[in-house]
Scaffold this motif. Structure first.
Motif, short mmCIF file in Angstrom:
data_model
loop_
_atom_site.label_atom_id
_atom_site.label_comp_id
_atom_site.label_asym_id
_atom_site.label_seq_id
_atom_site.Cartn_x
_atom_site.Cartn_y
_atom_site.Cartn_z
N PRO A 1 0.83 -1.22 0.00
CA PRO A 1 0.00 0.00 0.00
C PRO A 1 0.86 1.26 0.00
CG PRO A 1 -0.74 -1.59 1.67
CD PRO A 1 0.59 -2.07 1.17
N ARG A 2 0.31 2.34 -0.53
CA ARG A 2 1.05 3.60 -0.57
C ARG A 2 1.43 4.08 0.84
NH1 ARG A 2 0.92 6.38 -5.42
NH2 ARG A 2 -0.47 5.52 -7.01
N GLN A 3 0.56 3.81 1.79
CA GLN A 3 0.80 4.28 3.15
C GLN A 3 1.73 3.38 3.95
OE1 GLN A 3 -2.04 3.31 1.89
NE2 GLN A 3 -3.27 2.05 3.30
N HIS A 4 2.15 2.26 3.34
CA HIS A 4 3.05 1.33 4.04
C HIS A 4 4.39 2.02 4.28
CE1 HIS A 4 5.43 -2.22 4.96
NE2 HIS A 4 4.29 -2.91 5.08
N GLY B 1 3.99 0.77 -4.75
CA GLY B 1 3.45 2.10 -5.00
C GLY B 1 3.98 2.64 -6.31
N SER C 1 7.05 1.95 1.60
CA SER C 1 6.81 2.63 0.32
C SER C 1 7.68 3.87 0.17
CB SER C 1 5.34 3.01 0.18
OG SER C 1 4.98 3.99 1.14
N GLN C 2 8.25 4.35 1.27
CA GLN C 2 9.13 5.52 1.21
C GLN C 2 10.58 5.15 0.92
OE1 GLN C 2 7.56 8.44 1.33
NE2 GLN C 2 5.70 7.21 1.60
#
Length: 229
Positions: free
Chosen positions: A170-173, A224, A176-177
């Protein structure tokens, strides 16, 4: 009764004219008339009513025509089937495939096969790799699109397509950064994986890689909008 007699009878029945029928058969009229006469004598029935200006089928002739037409049609189909078998063509092909083959592999292959062999009946069955192996052993499948490896000396396999294994989060995982994600960072992460019964090799590989903390052998992996190596 000879096959030639049946062809001669069928031609006369179609033309209802001995002269035209003889021309189609590349022969003269007297031998054709004699051939039909011999056929009638052999059957013991009158097939045609003849006058100098008119020829028509009798009731017996119409009945015989129906049977001859069916018989010759079946014979022609048998000849075509034999010729196809001689060329290595078969009348029915049963193909197994894994679900992912539906999107990129199977459609062009089936389309081209049907273009080349339009008379072959193609049956498709979506099955897992283990189920396809079992069906191939039992002779229920002629060919299968499976996921390797195939550990069997009784089955010939060939690699026809390769796809990348994708890691999706998920993008919010938190991961993902990250610009790069080593496999070690995936330890203790919950996974959504295909059932081991469906794809045992990829299941075991992913679990083993994450437990051992080694880098995945192939990439890139997508998380992402990031491309992970």
């Amino acid at each position: 009764m000879e096959l030639r007699q049946l062809h001669d009878f069928l031609t006369v029945a179609e033309e209802l004219h001995f002269g035209k029928a003889a021309k189609r058969l590349s022969m003269t009229q007297p031998p054709l008339s004699q051939q039909i006469q011999r056929l009638e004598d052999e059957l013991g029935v009158l097939l045609f009513k003849r006058t100098k200006r008119h020829v028509e089928l009798t009731k017996a002739g119409r009945t015989f025509l129906e049977g001859v037409t069916r018989s010759l049609d079946q014979l022609n189909k048998a000849i075509e089937a034999a010729e196809r078998a001689q060329r290595g063509e078969i009348r029915k092909l049963t193909i197994g495939f894994v679900g992912s083959a539906t999107y990129d592999i199977l459609p062009p292959v089936i389309r081209e096969y049907r273009n080349q062999f339009p008379l072959v009946e193609v049956t498709l069955q979506e099955l897992s790799t283990p189920d396809q192996i079992e069906e191939l052993y039992q002779g229920k499948l002629d060919i299968g699109f499976v996921r390797p490896p195939i550990r069997s000396d009784a089955i010939i396999s060939e690699m026809i397509h390769e796809t990348e294994c994708i890691l999706a989060i998920p993008r919010q995982h938190p991961l993902s950064q990250e610009k790069s994600i080593p496999v070690s960072m995936l330890q203790n992460q919950p996974f959504v994986l295909v059932s081991r019964n469906i794809w045992p090799n990829i299941y075991d590989d992913v679990v083993s890689l994450c437990r051992n903390g080694r880098r995945l052998s192939k990439g890139p992996f997508i998380a992402g909008d990031h491309q992970l190596y």
